[in-house]
Structure formats: structure tokens, C-alpha cells
Design a protein around this motif. Structure first.
Motif, PDB file in Angstrom:
ATOM      1  N   LEU A   1      -5.335  -0.742  -1.547  1.00 44.55           N
ATOM      2  CA  LEU A   1      -4.577  -0.708  -0.310  1.00 44.55           C
ATOM      3  C   LEU A   1      -5.283   0.203   0.684  1.00 44.55           C
ATOM      4  CD1 LEU A   1      -1.863  -1.684   0.981  1.00 44.55           C
ATOM      5  CD2 LEU A   1      -0.913   0.526   0.305  1.00 44.55           C
ATOM      6  N   THR A   2      -5.557  -0.310   1.879  1.00 46.74           N
ATOM      7  CA  THR A   2      -6.171   0.510   2.921  1.00 46.74           C
ATOM      8  C   THR A   2      -5.283   0.510   4.156  1.00 46.74           C
ATOM      9  OG1 THR A   2      -7.443  -1.267   3.984  1.00 46.74           O
ATOM     10  CG2 THR A   2      -8.465  -0.155   2.105  1.00 46.74           C
ATOM     11  N   THR A   3      -5.319   1.622   4.884  1.00 46.63           N
ATOM     12  CA  THR A   3      -4.598   1.744   6.152  1.00 46.63           C
ATOM     13  C   THR A   3      -5.487   2.327   7.243  1.00 46.63           C
ATOM     14  OG1 THR A   3      -3.786   3.941   5.513  1.00 46.63           O
ATOM     15  CG2 THR A   3      -2.366   2.055   5.012  1.00 46.63           C
ATOM     16  N   GLY A   4      -6.726   2.718   6.874  1.00 46.45           N
ATOM     17  CA  GLY A   4      -7.614   3.349   7.834  1.00 46.45           C
ATOM     18  C   GLY A   4      -8.321   2.396   8.760  1.00 46.45           C
ATOM     19  N   ASN A   5      -8.091   1.108   8.574  1.00 51.36           N
ATOM     20  CA  ASN A   5      -8.775   0.123   9.420  1.00 51.36           C
ATOM     21  C   ASN A   5      -7.791  -0.668  10.272  1.00 51.36           C
ATOM     22  OD1 ASN A   5      -7.897  -1.021   6.910  1.00 51.36           O
ATOM     23  ND2 ASN A   5      -9.066  -2.866   7.355  1.00 51.36           N
ATOM     24  N   ILE A   6      -6.646  -0.063  10.604  1.00 51.40           N
ATOM     25  CA  ILE A   6      -5.659  -0.742  11.443  1.00 51.40           C
ATOM     26  C   ILE A   6      -6.309  -1.107  12.780  1.00 51.40           C
ATOM     27  CG2 ILE A   6      -3.485  -0.474  12.702  1.00 51.40           C
ATOM     28  CD1 ILE A   6      -2.539   1.350  10.443  1.00 51.40           C
ATOM     29  N   GLY A   7      -6.116  -2.382  13.172  1.00 55.33           N
ATOM     30  CA  GLY A   7      -6.712  -2.868  14.409  1.00 55.33           C
ATOM     31  C   GLY A   7      -5.669  -3.325  15.398  1.00 55.33           C
ATOM     32  N   SER A   8      -5.855  -4.530  15.924  1.00 50.94           N
ATOM     33  CA  SER A   8      -5.025  -5.010  17.027  1.00 50.94           C
ATOM     34  C   SER A   8      -4.113  -6.176  16.667  1.00 50.94           C
ATOM     35  CB  SER A   8      -5.934  -5.433  18.195  1.00 50.94           C
ATOM     36  OG  SER A   8      -6.845  -6.449  17.775  1.00 50.94           O
ATOM     37  N   ASN A   9      -4.090  -6.600  15.388  1.00 50.47           N
ATOM     38  CA  ASN A   9      -3.316  -7.802  15.059  1.00 50.47           C
ATOM     39  C   ASN A   9      -1.928  -7.505  14.507  1.00 50.47           C
ATOM     40  OD1 ASN A   9      -3.871  -6.899  12.473  1.00 50.47           O
ATOM     41  ND2 ASN A   9      -4.642  -8.875  11.724  1.00 50.47           N
ATOM     42  N   GLY A  10      -1.533  -6.246  14.455  1.00 44.81           N
ATOM     43  CA  GLY A  10      -0.191  -5.888  14.007  1.00 44.81           C
ATOM     44  C   GLY A  10      -0.096  -5.542  12.536  1.00 44.81           C
ATOM     45  N   GLU A  11      -1.114  -5.818  11.751  1.00 48.92           N
ATOM     46  CA  GLU A  11      -1.088  -5.448  10.339  1.00 48.92           C
ATOM     47  C   GLU A  11      -1.288  -3.938  10.196  1.00 48.92           C
ATOM     48  OE1 GLU A  11      -2.794  -8.383   7.300  1.00 48.92           O
ATOM     49  OE2 GLU A  11      -4.053  -8.732   9.065  1.00 48.92           O
TER      50      GLU A  11
ATOM     51  N   GLY B   1      -0.841 -13.701  10.512  1.00 46.71           N
ATOM     52  CA  GLY B   1       0.125 -14.729  10.162  1.00 46.71           C
ATOM     53  C   GLY B   1      -0.106 -15.278   8.771  1.00 46.71           C
ATOM     54  N   PHE B   2      -1.373 -15.468   8.424  1.00 49.02           N
ATOM     55  CA  PHE B   2      -1.690 -15.963   7.087  1.00 49.02           C
ATOM     56  C   PHE B   2      -1.330 -14.935   6.022  1.00 49.02           C
ATOM     57  CE2 PHE B   2      -4.994 -16.213   3.688  1.00 49.02           C
ATOM     58  CZ  PHE B   2      -4.451 -17.308   3.031  1.00 49.02           C
ATOM     59  N   ASN B   3      -1.711 -13.680   6.235  1.00 47.69           N
ATOM     60  CA  ASN B   3      -1.475 -12.653   5.221  1.00 47.69           C
ATOM     61  C   ASN B   3       0.009 -12.388   5.002  1.00 47.69           C
ATOM     62  OD1 ASN B   3      -4.187 -12.191   4.578  1.00 47.69           O
ATOM     63  ND2 ASN B   3      -4.446 -10.780   6.302  1.00 47.69           N
ATOM     64  N   ASP B   4       0.834 -12.614   6.022  1.00 45.16           N
ATOM     65  CA  ASP B   4       2.277 -12.455   5.851  1.00 45.16           C
ATOM     66  C   ASP B   4       2.802 -13.334   4.723  1.00 45.16           C
ATOM     67  OD1 ASP B   4       2.621 -10.548   7.777  1.00 45.16           O
ATOM     68  OD2 ASP B   4       3.239 -11.948   9.362  1.00 45.16           O
ATOM     69  N   GLN B   5       2.188 -14.495   4.535  1.00 49.38           N
ATOM     70  CA  GLN B   5       2.619 -15.385   3.461  1.00 49.38           C
ATOM     71  C   GLN B   5       1.727 -15.289   2.233  1.00 49.38           C
ATOM     72  OE1 GLN B   5       3.931 -19.336   4.372  1.00 49.38           O
ATOM     73  NE2 GLN B   5       4.304 -18.840   6.517  1.00 49.38           N
ATOM     74  N   PHE B   6       0.444 -14.985   2.444  1.00 51.34           N
ATOM     75  CA  PHE B   6      -0.462 -14.918   1.296  1.00 51.34           C
ATOM     76  C   PHE B   6      -0.196 -13.678   0.436  1.00 51.34           C
ATOM     77  CE2 PHE B   6      -4.360 -13.386  -0.725  1.00 51.34           C
ATOM     78  CZ  PHE B   6      -4.719 -14.504  -1.466  1.00 51.34           C
ATOM     79  N   ASN B   7       0.084 -12.541   1.050  1.00 52.50           N
ATOM     80  CA  ASN B   7       0.239 -11.305   0.279  1.00 52.50           C
ATOM     81  C   ASN B   7       1.379 -11.375  -0.735  1.00 52.50           C
ATOM     82  OD1 ASN B   7      -1.972 -10.172   1.524  1.00 52.50           O
ATOM     83  ND2 ASN B   7      -0.783  -8.992   3.013  1.00 52.50           N
TER      84      ASN B   7
END
Length: 421
Positions: A381-391, A258-264
Motif C-alpha cells: 500500500l502506498t500513499t506517497g504518490n497521490i496525484g490528480s485523479n482522486g485516488e 474508475g477502474f480501480n474502484d471496482q478492481f481493488n
């Protein structure tokens, strides 16, 4: 009345993070015994910020006792939103005052899952004097390039209204007076001021003393709090400040998403103006797979106990919770860029397979004998660490600190170029 005793906690902070399970709890931070013999009333003062998470949030309060007896509440709040930062003043005149074994406590009572943090600092118990002004701070930057205003703030701690204050600053064996009049300061009021004379000395280091000389035309009743001292350095040059922003987050943290949606988006607008480093953490379980011990070292350095957490130039900005506090981020950034940059840094690297050759050049415009230089390898930019929070994407993720998280110690001399650490 003579100020018989002033009792302070300095640097103490009650910082309660939410728990992972629901439950009603009661926790107290209890003072040592204080001898208040002969007193009929005292003031309790502290700074606080309540970082609310959900309702019903725990009650926060202050209570007193004597002789180890039952607690009597003297101040309470039941937050339904974030509160502070603010200064709290509590006048206490109950039956506990006047005893030789007076104690006070700060307490939280309720469901600890529903609070992010309660920050409490600078606790103080004191008996107000009739005429008392305290010099709080020097707000002039530590590093100066050219003639600069001397600024600061003082505060009224007396029962008599303050109408004028005579102050002076001292440096290099000279004193420079300023009179501030037309004031109407009551107990607890703070006044920010600018001195009449500019600080204008040759390049070098100086000790600046800023003091209160008189209040309402006479010496005040507590000279012990009238002076503050700070080191200033007149430097040879300045550059634009590029703030360092460090964030602690995880791909398993829903609040972080939720934070990164606005911080990014904010970062994209400031990507050329800041250096952003994101440390992926190993919680909530199972944690981010890009967590490293170096990220854990930085977490311990900043005493991070909850994510997301953000720091700008080493200063805590906030843990935004479910509603990102972007105005606070912007405000912290605006304040950071107002400070002068005191060195230029140039770097380059050559990547050969998994080996990185790094060259760094540092040109300081002031002497910094105890500098620590950090070199950080991060992926844009990384995508190899996708977890459980939807990012699904993560920006500026720290992958390695060179040579390690402690950095490289260096002694920097004014205008002496340092290369190839």
C-alpha cells in the motif's frame, strides 16, 4: 473454383488509441496490390474488437479500390458501445474485383478522442472453395500430468455444408482416429471437438499433429490448411496455478481511478490466489511520481499505449475505459487457473535498512531450458504518490525489479531444485 490466391496479414493489428485533443481525422491501413485477375467475387475476413469511449465515435470500415483510384466502401459500422471481439466476413463483388491491382483498406473516420482502441487482426482475402475445412487449433494444454483428452477446433471455409469430418492425431509414431458426424456447418461456422483417445505417454516432450483426413467422407479441396502441430510435455507433477496479474496505471489518470474502484475489491477477494503487480506510468502529464524505467520497460514489452491496461499471465485482458469490464477480468482469471502449474516457487527476504537480501528456490516439474525468472519488490500500500485523479491509496505498486526488468535467465531441468539465483 480453384482457390487461386489466399492473401493473409498475420499478426498485423490496427490499434488506434484516443488522442488528447478533439478533432476529426481519417486514417487508413492499406493492403499491398493483390492480383485478382479472373475473379468475380472474394471474401475479406478479419477479427475485430472496437473499444468505444464516447459518442460520436469514429466510423470504422473497409473499402476497396483498383488502379490506385477512389475508394469504394464495402463495410462500415458506427459504434455507440463496445463491439466484439468478433469475426467479420465481407463478400466483395464490385468492379474492383477482377483487376490485377486490387487493394483494400481498413479505415477510421471521425473524432479520435472518442475511441479507446480498434483492434484488427488476422486479415485475409480469399476465394471460397466448394469443400474446405481448416484445422484451427489444438486446445489441449501444453503441459500434461496423466491421461488427457486431445481437444481442438476446425472451421468451415467452403460453400458446401459440412455434415461430417474425419480427424486424427499423431504422436510418438502412432495415429488415433476420430469421426465427428451429425454436423450442419456452413461457411464461417466453427466446431470444437474432443478426440476419442486419450494422450497417455511417459514423462517427456512430444510433437502432436492434429489433422483433418476427410470432409463429408472425401478429401477436401484445400489440404494445405488441414494440419496443426504443437509441442506437448508430459510432466512429473502439477501444482495449483497462481496467475500473475500485471496492471498499468497512474495517479494522474482519471479513468484508472474508475477502474480501480471496482478492481481493488475484486483483488481483495483474490489476494491469496494471484500475484498482482501494478506499474505506475508517467502519463497523463505530469505522470505518477512512482514511475520507474523498469515500469517503462514492461510497458514497452507489452506495447501498452493507453491506461488502464491489464494483463493476466502475459495476455491482454482489456482497457476498461470509464466502465470497468470486471466480467472480462473474472473470465480471464477463470481461464488462467485451469492451466496446470508446472513448478513450485518458494522465496524469502531480509530487509536491513535499504538493503534487501532475497532467497529463491524453484522446483520445476518439467524441463524449461529458456526460463526467465523475475523478482519484484512492491509495496502493499502506498500513499506517497497521490496525484490528480482522486485516488488516495495504491496497492501492490512495483518499486524495484531484481536485478532489473529483464530478469534472470535460467535453464530449468525436471525436478532439479534451483536455489540462490
Amino acid at each position: 473454383m480453384v482457390n487461386k490466391q489466399r492473401f493473409k496479414f498475420r499478426g498485423r493489428r490496427l490499434r488506434r488509441k484516443f488522442t488528447t485533443t478533439n478533432g476529426i481525422h481519417h486514417t487508413r491501413l492499406i493492403s499491398p496490390e493483390i492480383d485478382l485477375s479472373g475473379f468475380t467475387a472474394v471474401m475479406i475476413q478479419f477479427n475485430q474488437m472496437y473499444d468505444w469511449f464516447a459518442n460520436p465515435a469514429p466510423i470504422a470500415g473497409v473499402a476497396t479500390r483498383s488502379g490506385g483510384g477512389d475508394w469504394s466502401n464495402v463495410w462500415m459500422i458506427t459504434p455507440t458501445e463496445d463491439l466484439g471481439p468478433e469475426i467479420i466476413y465481407i463478400e466483395v463483388s464490385n468492379e474492383d474485383v477482377g483487376n490485377s491491382d486490387f487493394q483494400f483498406c481498413l479505415f477510421l473516420n471521425g473524432d479520435m478522442y472518442n475511441i479507446n482502441y480498434w483492434f484488427v487482426d488476422n486479415l485475409m482475402v480469399f476465394n471460397p472453395l466448394e469443400l474446405d475445412a481448416e484445422m484451427l487449433s489444438i486446445t489441449t494444454p501444453c503441459y500434461l500430468a496423466g491421461p488427457t483428452e486431445i481437444t481442438g477446433s476446425f472451421k468451415s471455409y467452403g460453400t458446401t455444408q459440412i455434415s461430417s469430418v474425419d480427424i486424427e492425431w499423431e504422436a510418438n509414431g502412432n495415429t488415433y482416429p476420430t469421426t465427428i458426424s451429425g454436423l450442419t456447418l456452413n461457411f464461417g461456422d466453427t466446431h470444437n471437438f474432443t478426440c476419442d483417445d486419450l494422450f497417455n505417454f511417459p514423462i517427456g516432450s512430444y510433437e502432436l499433429k492434429l489433422r483433418i483426413v476427410s470432409v463429408n467422407g472425401i478429401p477436401d479441396d484445400n489440404p494445405e490448411n488441414n494440419e496443426v502441430i504443437r509441442s506437448l510435455c508430459m510432466i512429473s507433477n502439477t501444482v495449483a496455478k497462481k496467475p500473475c496479474v500485471e496492471g498499468f496505471t497512474s495517479s494522474t489518470c482519471l479513468t484508472c481511478a474508475g477502474f480501480n474502484d471496482q478492481f481493488n475489491p475484486w483483488f481483495e477477494n483474490h489476494s491469496n490466489d494471484i500475484t498482482l503487480i501494478k506499474y505506475q506510468m508517467n502519463w497523463p502529464p505530469p505522470g505518477d511520481i512512482y514511475y520507474t524505467e523498469e515500469g517503462g520497460f514492461r510497458r514497452a514489452l507489452y506495447d501498452v499505449t493507453g491506461i488502464p491496461s491489464l494483463f493476466i499471465n502475459g495476455s491482454f485482458v482489456g482497457t476498461p475505459g470509464l466502465v470497468p469490464l470486471m466480467p472480462e477480468v473474472q473470465s480471464a482469471y477463470d481461464a488462467a487457473i485451469m492451466h496446470p502449474g508446472i513448478m513450485s516457487i518458494a522465496s524469502s527476504y531480509l530487509l536491513n535498512g535499504t538493503v534487501i537480501d532475497i532467497e529463491v528456490a524453484v522446483l520445476p516439474f518439467a524441463g524449461v531450458p529458456d526460463a526467465i525468472i523475475h523478482m519484484v519488490v512492491f509495496e502493499n500500500l502506498t500513499t506517497g504518490n497521490i496525484g490528480s485523479n482522486g485516488e488516495t491509496e495504491f496497492v501492490n505498486v512495483m518499486m524495484k525489479m531484481v536485478p532489473d526488468a529483464e530478469g534472470t535467465a535460467a535453464s530449468l531441468a525436471d525436478r532439479n531444485l534451483l536455489r540462490n539465483l
